[in-house]
Design a protein around this motif. Structure first.
Motif, mmCIF file in Angstrom:
data_model
loop_
_atom_site.group_PDB
_atom_site.id
_atom_site.type_symbol
_atom_site.label_atom_id
_atom_site.label_comp_id
_atom_site.label_asym_id
_atom_site.label_seq_id
_atom_site.Cartn_x
_atom_site.Cartn_y
_atom_site.Cartn_z
ATOM 1 N N LEU A 244 7.056 -2.962 4.432
ATOM 2 C CA LEU A 244 6.465 -2.967 5.776
ATOM 3 C C LEU A 244 6.340 -4.379 6.326
ATOM 4 C CD1 LEU A 244 3.655 -0.257 5.671
ATOM 5 C CD2 LEU A 244 5.643 -0.323 7.199
ATOM 6 N N LYS A 245 6.061 -5.319 5.448
ATOM 7 C CA LYS A 245 5.974 -6.713 5.892
ATOM 8 C C LYS A 245 7.340 -7.191 6.383
ATOM 9 C CE LYS A 245 4.573 -11.323 4.304
ATOM 10 N NZ LYS A 245 4.017 -12.093 3.162
ATOM 11 N N LEU A 246 8.399 -6.787 5.684
ATOM 12 C CA LEU A 246 9.747 -7.194 6.085
ATOM 13 C C LEU A 246 10.201 -6.482 7.354
ATOM 14 C CD1 LEU A 246 11.580 -7.289 2.621
ATOM 15 C CD2 LEU A 246 10.886 -9.246 4.015
ATOM 16 N N GLU A 247 9.879 -5.182 7.470
ATOM 17 C CA GLU A 247 10.304 -4.397 8.630
ATOM 18 C C GLU A 247 9.129 -3.557 9.124
ATOM 19 O OE1 GLU A 247 13.888 -2.188 8.114
ATOM 20 O OE2 GLU A 247 15.010 -3.897 7.319
ATOM 21 N N PRO A 248 8.238 -4.155 9.919
ATOM 22 C CA PRO A 248 7.022 -3.457 10.351
ATOM 23 C C PRO A 248 7.281 -2.184 11.155
ATOM 24 C CG PRO A 248 6.877 -5.823 10.771
ATOM 25 C CD PRO A 248 8.283 -5.541 10.394
ATOM 26 N N GLU A 249 8.444 -2.070 11.795
ATOM 27 C CA GLU A 249 8.730 -0.892 12.621
ATOM 28 C C GLU A 249 9.343 0.251 11.821
ATOM 29 O OE1 GLU A 249 7.584 -0.903 15.677
ATOM 30 O OE2 GLU A 249 6.918 -2.944 15.249
ATOM 31 N N SER A 250 9.603 0.027 10.556
ATOM 32 C CA SER A 250 10.234 1.067 9.739
ATOM 33 C C SER A 250 9.239 2.176 9.430
ATOM 34 C CB SER A 250 10.762 0.453 8.438
ATOM 35 O OG SER A 250 11.327 1.427 7.609
ATOM 36 N N ALA A 251 9.739 3.425 9.335
ATOM 37 C CA ALA A 251 8.869 4.564 9.046
ATOM 38 C C ALA A 251 8.782 4.883 7.556
ATOM 39 C CB ALA A 251 9.363 5.801 9.797
ATOM 40 N N SER A 252 9.880 4.714 6.830
ATOM 41 C CA SER A 252 9.911 5.141 5.427
ATOM 42 C C SER A 252 8.802 4.542 4.574
ATOM 43 C CB SER A 252 11.275 4.818 4.818
ATOM 44 O OG SER A 252 12.295 5.550 5.459
ATOM 45 N N PRO A 253 8.490 3.245 4.723
ATOM 46 C CA PRO A 253 7.401 2.708 3.897
ATOM 47 C C PRO A 253 6.045 3.341 4.206
ATOM 48 C CG PRO A 253 8.734 0.943 4.807
ATOM 49 C CD PRO A 253 9.142 2.187 5.499
ATOM 50 N N LEU A 254 5.862 3.836 5.435
ATOM 51 C CA LEU A 254 4.589 4.472 5.785
ATOM 52 C C LEU A 254 4.354 5.711 4.928
ATOM 53 C CD1 LEU A 254 4.783 4.317 9.691
ATOM 54 C CD2 LEU A 254 3.395 2.860 8.199
ATOM 55 N N TYR A 255 5.383 6.541 4.838
ATOM 56 C CA TYR A 255 5.246 7.764 4.059
ATOM 57 C C TYR A 255 5.063 7.430 2.578
ATOM 58 C CZ TYR A 255 5.959 12.476 2.336
ATOM 59 O OH TYR A 255 5.776 13.687 1.723
ATOM 60 N N GLY A 256 5.870 6.511 2.077
ATOM 61 C CA GLY A 256 5.761 6.149 0.670
ATOM 62 C C GLY A 256 4.405 5.570 0.329
ATOM 63 N N LEU A 257 3.901 4.706 1.202
ATOM 64 C CA LEU A 257 2.594 4.105 0.952
ATOM 65 C C LEU A 257 1.493 5.158 1.027
ATOM 66 C CD1 LEU A 257 1.118 1.480 0.332
ATOM 67 C CD2 LEU A 257 1.025 1.015 2.792
ATOM 68 N N ALA A 258 1.639 6.120 1.935
ATOM 69 C CA ALA A 258 0.668 7.217 2.004
ATOM 70 C C ALA A 258 0.643 8.000 0.696
ATOM 71 C CB ALA A 258 1.009 8.146 3.172
ATOM 72 N N GLU A 259 1.819 8.281 0.147
ATOM 73 C CA GLU A 259 1.892 8.999 -1.126
ATOM 74 C C GLU A 259 1.225 8.197 -2.250
ATOM 75 O OE1 GLU A 259 4.076 12.267 -1.914
ATOM 76 O OE2 GLU A 259 2.739 12.244 -0.175
ATOM 77 N N ALA A 260 1.501 6.900 -2.281
ATOM 78 C CA ALA A 260 0.919 6.065 -3.327
ATOM 79 C C ALA A 260 -0.602 6.000 -3.186
ATOM 80 C CB ALA A 260 1.521 4.661 -3.265
ATOM 81 N N TYR A 261 -1.087 5.823 -1.949
ATOM 82 C CA TYR A 261 -2.536 5.752 -1.735
ATOM 83 C C TYR A 261 -3.216 7.076 -2.079
ATOM 84 C CZ TYR A 261 -2.555 1.209 0.637
ATOM 85 O OH TYR A 261 -2.479 -0.126 0.939
ATOM 86 N N ARG A 262 -2.563 8.194 -1.731
ATOM 87 C CA ARG A 262 -3.163 9.483 -2.066
ATOM 88 C C ARG A 262 -3.284 9.635 -3.581
ATOM 89 N NH1 ARG A 262 -1.151 14.960 -2.580
ATOM 90 N NH2 ARG A 262 0.963 14.249 -2.158
ATOM 91 N N ALA A 263 -2.253 9.191 -4.306
ATOM 92 C CA ALA A 263 -2.293 9.264 -5.764
ATOM 93 C C ALA A 263 -3.362 8.358 -6.351
ATOM 94 C CB ALA A 263 -0.923 8.911 -6.338
ATOM 95 N N LEU A 264 -3.659 7.279 -5.642
ATOM 96 C CA LEU A 264 -4.677 6.331 -6.109
ATOM 97 C C LEU A 264 -6.081 6.702 -5.640
ATOM 98 C CD1 LEU A 264 -2.636 3.062 -5.498
ATOM 99 C CD2 LEU A 264 -3.467 3.834 -7.725
ATOM 100 N N GLY A 265 -6.199 7.794 -4.904
ATOM 101 C CA GLY A 265 -7.510 8.230 -4.445
ATOM 102 C C GLY A 265 -7.964 7.592 -3.148
ATOM 103 N N ARG A 266 -7.077 6.899 -2.455
ATOM 104 C CA ARG A 266 -7.425 6.253 -1.181
ATOM 105 C C ARG A 266 -7.060 7.203 -0.040
ATOM 106 N NH1 ARG A 266 -5.529 0.019 -1.315
ATOM 107 N NH2 ARG A 266 -6.697 0.096 0.660
ATOM 108 N N ASN A 267 -7.784 8.311 0.041
ATOM 109 C CA ASN A 267 -7.394 9.402 0.925
ATOM 110 C C ASN A 267 -7.490 9.068 2.405
ATOM 111 O OD1 ASN A 267 -6.793 11.005 -1.246
ATOM 112 N ND2 ASN A 267 -8.755 12.066 -1.259
ATOM 113 N N LEU A 268 -8.490 8.301 2.808
ATOM 114 C CA LEU A 268 -8.618 7.978 4.226
ATOM 115 C C LEU A 268 -7.449 7.137 4.710
ATOM 116 C CD1 LEU A 268 -12.450 7.228 4.547
ATOM 117 C CD2 LEU A 268 -11.211 9.296 5.225
ATOM 118 N N GLU A 269 -7.057 6.145 3.906
ATOM 119 C CA GLU A 269 -5.916 5.316 4.282
ATOM 120 C C GLU A 269 -4.623 6.120 4.221
ATOM 121 O OE1 GLU A 269 -6.833 0.975 2.595
ATOM 122 O OE2 GLU A 269 -7.642 2.606 1.384
ATOM 123 N N ALA A 270 -4.523 7.005 3.222
ATOM 124 C CA ALA A 270 -3.343 7.860 3.133
ATOM 125 C C ALA A 270 -3.237 8.747 4.372
ATOM 126 C CB ALA A 270 -3.414 8.715 1.872
#
Length: 301
Positions: A244-270
């Motif tokens: 996301l830092k390299l390509e802030p307008e990209s969508a794919s990292p958003l979904y991936g980061l949401a999945e990672a945060y959900r797995a880590l228990g960060r549900n609000l950010e996910a």
């Protein structure tokens, strides 16, 4: 003579480099820092979406801060070992991984500065030492950082307007055509491994691709997918964050980061990230994942 001092930071005691009578870069006479070139061309293949439907158990939902700190400490140890072996470029990537995992980690930034200086990237090294100095209240660390900055500026002046002096990241240039081709082949091989659910080989080949072409955003996204598949959620989050830092307008990292945060228990950010993906108009936003993201965001309310 190198002076050292021991500090307690994060999860373990760490040894810091102190003021150096002999600069770190003078200890690497065979280091050959690369020169600059234009930003890499668009990748030949598209990064796969991250593994979906992660269902972590209670023991897997570790607090994000702890997970990221452990990842940073592990990569710092890797970097220390690589520095001792004079594998400076690989060490720089290890310390960079640590910084991605924990941007406020003083040791990661300080040691990344050391590795960058060995490679001749003095402007980038100065940025890291300045950041380390801002993040710490320890006078000895600040003094060590300032000593290194002073030496780096002397070297920077000697190099003039060289790519290293103006702050190109290690490995970003020159990326020879042959090296770039190798990086793309490693990336495509990693994508193929992911499609076969062979996540460990995917992780290895995608890391090789990034060492050869460090600004290849899709390789960070794909490596995040491999890490998700291996349930290495903190590592996946670091990869998606950097993509996301390299390509802030990209969508794919958003979904991936949401999945990672959900797995880590960060549900609000996910939830927020799923919602952002669902609203995204980026070319890499996939319609089926947009609908899935809307549903996941709703379930996390």
């Amino acid at each position: 003579m190198v002076r050292t001092r021991r500090f307690q930071l994060g999860v373990s005691a760490v040894v810091w480099l102190g003021t150096m009578a002999v600069p770190a870069w003078a200890q690497a006479p065979n280091a050959q820092p690369p020169a600059s070139e234009a930003k890499p061309a668009a990748p030949a293949a598209r990064a796969p979406g991250p593994a979906t439907d992660t269902k972590p158990g209670p023991a897997e939902a570790l607090p994000q801060r702890t997970s990221q700190a452990v990842l940073a400490a592990t990569r710092i140890r890797d970097g220390d070992a690589l520095m001792r072996e004079r594998r400076y470029r690989e060490a720089a990537f290890a310390f960079l991984d640590a910084e991605h995992a924990a941007p406020d980690h003083v040791e990661a930034r300080f040691k990344l500065g050391n590795a960058l200086a060995v490679l001749g990237y003095y402007a980038r090294a100065i940025e890291e030492w300045e950041a380390a100095s801002r993040l710490t209240q320890d006078a000895a660390i600040r003094q060590s950082a300032q000593d290194n900055i002073t030496r780096a500026r002397v070297k920077q002046g000697e190099l003039g307007a060289s790519p290293q002096a103006v702050g190109q990241p290690p490995g970003s240039g020159p990326v020879a055509d042959t090296t770039r081709a190798q990086a793309r082949r490693a990336y495509e091989q990693g994508v193929q491994h992911i499609s076969q659910r062979a996540y460990a080989p995917a992780l290895q080949t995608l890391t090789q691709a990034l060492q050869q072409e460090p600004l290849l955003t899709v390789a960070y996204i794909a490596r995040g997918s491999a890490n998700i598949g291996l349930r290495r959620y903190a590592e996946a989050a670091a990869d998606y964050q950097f993509a996301l830092k390299l390509e802030p307008e990209s969508a794919s990292p958003l979904y991936g980061l949401a999945e990672a945060y959900r797995a880590l228990g960060r549900n609000l950010e996910a939830r927020d990230l799923y919602a952002r993906y669902a609203r995204s108009t980026a070319a890499d936003a996939r319609p089926e994942l947009k609908e899935e993201s809307r549903q996941k965001a709703e379930r996390l309310r």
